[in-house]
Design a protein around this motif. Structure first.
Motif, PDB file in Angstrom:
ATOM      1  N   ARG A  37       0.835  -1.212   0.000  1.00  0.00           N
ATOM      2  CA  ARG A  37       0.000   0.000   0.000  1.00  0.00           C
ATOM      3  C   ARG A  37       0.863   1.252   0.000  1.00  0.00           C
ATOM      4  O   ARG A  37       0.616   2.198  -0.767  1.00  0.00           O
ATOM      5  CB  ARG A  37      -0.919  -0.025   1.226  1.00  0.00           C
ATOM      6  CG  ARG A  37      -1.817   1.194   1.345  1.00  0.00           C
ATOM      7  CD  ARG A  37      -2.789   1.077   2.507  1.00  0.00           C
ATOM      8  NE  ARG A  37      -2.171   0.766   3.777  1.00  0.00           N
ATOM      9  CZ  ARG A  37      -1.599   1.669   4.581  1.00  0.00           C
ATOM     10  NH1 ARG A  37      -1.547   2.937   4.228  1.00  0.00           N
ATOM     11  NH2 ARG A  37      -1.072   1.305   5.738  1.00  0.00           N
ATOM     12  N   LEU A  38       1.890   1.277   0.838  1.00  0.00           N
ATOM     13  CA  LEU A  38       2.750   2.453   0.908  1.00  0.00           C
ATOM     14  C   LEU A  38       3.567   2.640  -0.372  1.00  0.00           C
ATOM     15  O   LEU A  38       3.795   3.776  -0.803  1.00  0.00           O
ATOM     16  CB  LEU A  38       3.670   2.366   2.126  1.00  0.00           C
ATOM     17  CG  LEU A  38       2.954   2.468   3.473  1.00  0.00           C
ATOM     18  CD1 LEU A  38       3.935   2.264   4.617  1.00  0.00           C
ATOM     19  CD2 LEU A  38       2.232   3.779   3.606  1.00  0.00           C
ATOM     20  N   ALA A  39       3.988   1.527  -0.994  1.00  0.00           N
ATOM     21  CA  ALA A  39       4.726   1.626  -2.252  1.00  0.00           C
ATOM     22  C   ALA A  39       3.831   2.205  -3.348  1.00  0.00           C
ATOM     23  O   ALA A  39       4.271   3.050  -4.134  1.00  0.00           O
ATOM     24  CB  ALA A  39       5.261   0.258  -2.661  1.00  0.00           C
ATOM     25  N   ALA A  40       2.581   1.764  -3.400  1.00  0.00           N
ATOM     26  CA  ALA A  40       1.639   2.293  -4.394  1.00  0.00           C
ATOM     27  C   ALA A  40       1.391   3.781  -4.149  1.00  0.00           C
ATOM     28  O   ALA A  40       1.344   4.583  -5.086  1.00  0.00           O
ATOM     29  CB  ALA A  40       0.332   1.519  -4.347  1.00  0.00           C
ATOM     30  N   GLN A  42       3.468   5.946  -2.706  1.00  0.00           N
ATOM     31  CA  GLN A  42       4.660   6.691  -3.102  1.00  0.00           C
ATOM     32  C   GLN A  42       4.755   6.813  -4.618  1.00  0.00           C
ATOM     33  O   GLN A  42       5.141   7.858  -5.139  1.00  0.00           O
ATOM     34  CB  GLN A  42       5.922   6.023  -2.545  1.00  0.00           C
ATOM     35  CG  GLN A  42       6.093   6.213  -1.055  1.00  0.00           C
ATOM     36  CD  GLN A  42       6.189   7.678  -0.670  1.00  0.00           C
ATOM     37  OE1 GLN A  42       6.759   8.497  -1.382  1.00  0.00           O
ATOM     38  NE2 GLN A  42       5.608   8.013   0.470  1.00  0.00           N
ATOM     39  N   LEU A  43       4.395   5.756  -5.334  1.00  0.00           N
ATOM     40  CA  LEU A  43       4.410   5.793  -6.797  1.00  0.00           C
ATOM     41  C   LEU A  43       3.484   6.885  -7.320  1.00  0.00           C
ATOM     42  O   LEU A  43       3.853   7.698  -8.162  1.00  0.00           O
ATOM     43  CB  LEU A  43       4.010   4.434  -7.359  1.00  0.00           C
ATOM     44  CG  LEU A  43       3.898   4.342  -8.880  1.00  0.00           C
ATOM     45  CD1 LEU A  43       5.268   4.499  -9.519  1.00  0.00           C
ATOM     46  CD2 LEU A  43       3.259   3.043  -9.284  1.00  0.00           C
ATOM     47  N   ILE A  44       2.268   6.912  -6.806  1.00  0.00           N
ATOM     48  CA  ILE A  44       1.296   7.914  -7.241  1.00  0.00           C
ATOM     49  C   ILE A  44       1.757   9.320  -6.873  1.00  0.00           C
ATOM     50  O   ILE A  44       1.653  10.259  -7.681  1.00  0.00           O
ATOM     51  CB  ILE A  44      -0.096   7.625  -6.619  1.00  0.00           C
ATOM     52  CG1 ILE A  44      -0.652   6.289  -7.127  1.00  0.00           C
ATOM     53  CG2 ILE A  44      -1.073   8.746  -6.888  1.00  0.00           C
ATOM     54  CD1 ILE A  44      -0.857   6.224  -8.617  1.00  0.00           C
ATOM     55  N   MET A  45       2.289   9.486  -5.674  1.00  0.00           N
ATOM     56  CA  MET A  45       2.757  10.822  -5.269  1.00  0.00           C
ATOM     57  C   MET A  45       3.916  11.286  -6.149  1.00  0.00           C
ATOM     58  O   MET A  45       4.000  12.466  -6.501  1.00  0.00           O
ATOM     59  CB  MET A  45       3.165  10.827  -3.800  1.00  0.00           C
ATOM     60  CG  MET A  45       2.004  10.627  -2.841  1.00  0.00           C
ATOM     61  SD  MET A  45       0.600  11.739  -3.126  1.00  0.00           S
ATOM     62  CE  MET A  45       1.314  13.285  -2.622  1.00  0.00           C
ATOM     63  N   ASN A  46       4.797  10.381  -6.541  1.00  0.00           N
ATOM     64  CA  ASN A  46       5.899  10.746  -7.427  1.00  0.00           C
ATOM     65  C   ASN A  46       5.404  11.124  -8.824  1.00  0.00           C
ATOM     66  O   ASN A  46       5.954  12.016  -9.452  1.00  0.00           O
ATOM     67  CB  ASN A  46       6.912   9.601  -7.524  1.00  0.00           C
ATOM     68  CG  ASN A  46       7.719   9.444  -6.246  1.00  0.00           C
ATOM     69  OD1 ASN A  46       7.869  10.403  -5.495  1.00  0.00           O
ATOM     70  ND2 ASN A  46       8.207   8.259  -6.001  1.00  0.00           N
ATOM     71  N   ILE A  47       4.353  10.471  -9.276  1.00  0.00           N
ATOM     72  CA  ILE A  47       3.763  10.821 -10.586  1.00  0.00           C
ATOM     73  C   ILE A  47       3.204  12.238 -10.535  1.00  0.00           C
ATOM     74  O   ILE A  47       3.398  13.026 -11.464  1.00  0.00           O
ATOM     75  CB  ILE A  47       2.677   9.796 -10.980  1.00  0.00           C
ATOM     76  CG1 ILE A  47       3.330   8.455 -11.308  1.00  0.00           C
ATOM     77  CG2 ILE A  47       1.844  10.312 -12.140  1.00  0.00           C
ATOM     78  CD1 ILE A  47       2.353   7.323 -11.513  1.00  0.00           C
ATOM     79  N   PHE A  48       2.508  12.576  -9.444  1.00  0.00           N
ATOM     80  CA  PHE A  48       1.914  13.903  -9.337  1.00  0.00           C
ATOM     81  C   PHE A  48       2.957  14.997  -9.161  1.00  0.00           C
ATOM     82  O   PHE A  48       2.739  16.136  -9.575  1.00  0.00           O
ATOM     83  CB  PHE A  48       0.902  13.961  -8.182  1.00  0.00           C
ATOM     84  CG  PHE A  48      -0.411  13.312  -8.522  1.00  0.00           C
ATOM     85  CD1 PHE A  48      -1.142  13.689  -9.625  1.00  0.00           C
ATOM     86  CD2 PHE A  48      -0.924  12.308  -7.716  1.00  0.00           C
ATOM     87  CE1 PHE A  48      -2.343  13.101  -9.940  1.00  0.00           C
ATOM     88  CE2 PHE A  48      -2.135  11.711  -8.005  1.00  0.00           C
ATOM     89  CZ  PHE A  48      -2.843  12.094  -9.121  1.00  0.00           C
ATOM     90  N   LYS A  49       4.074  14.684  -8.554  1.00  0.00           N
ATOM     91  CA  LYS A  49       5.121  15.676  -8.346  1.00  0.00           C
ATOM     92  C   LYS A  49       5.854  15.996  -9.650  1.00  0.00           C
ATOM     93  O   LYS A  49       6.454  17.028  -9.779  1.00  0.00           O
ATOM     94  CB  LYS A  49       6.128  15.195  -7.306  1.00  0.00           C
ATOM     95  CG  LYS A  49       5.558  15.241  -5.901  1.00  0.00           C
ATOM     96  CD  LYS A  49       6.592  14.785  -4.897  1.00  0.00           C
ATOM     97  CE  LYS A  49       5.984  14.784  -3.504  1.00  0.00           C
ATOM     98  NZ  LYS A  49       6.926  14.244  -2.518  1.00  0.00           N
ATOM     99  N   GLY A  50       5.764  15.062 -10.591  1.00  0.00           N
ATOM    100  CA  GLY A  50       6.341  15.344 -11.892  1.00  0.00           C
ATOM    101  C   GLY A  50       7.593  14.695 -12.171  1.00  0.00           C
ATOM    102  O   GLY A  50       8.527  14.243 -12.090  1.00  0.00           O
TER     103      GLY A  50
END
Length: 50
Positions: A37-40, A42-50
């Motif tokens: 869950r935490l890896a998913a 972090q993945l999404i947050m990194n996508i949004f950060k650009g």
């Protein structure tokens, strides 16, 4: 054109008590499920950060 969103119904009686009891329960998750869950997240947050 989009359809309007319906109002959330108000719960009464047994339905309200069951809902409240269920919300107070802690969900159990294994360390592996938590890591996934935490890896998913972090993945999404990194996508949004650009």
């Amino acid at each position: 054109m989009a359809r309007p969103i319906k109002e959330t119904p108000i719960l009464y009686g047994d339905d309200a008590r069951r809902f409240e009891a269920r919300m107070k329960e802690r969900r159990k998750e294994t360390p592996a499920e938590r890591a996934d869950r935490l890896a998913a997240y972090q993945l999404i947050m990194n996508i949004f950060k650009g």
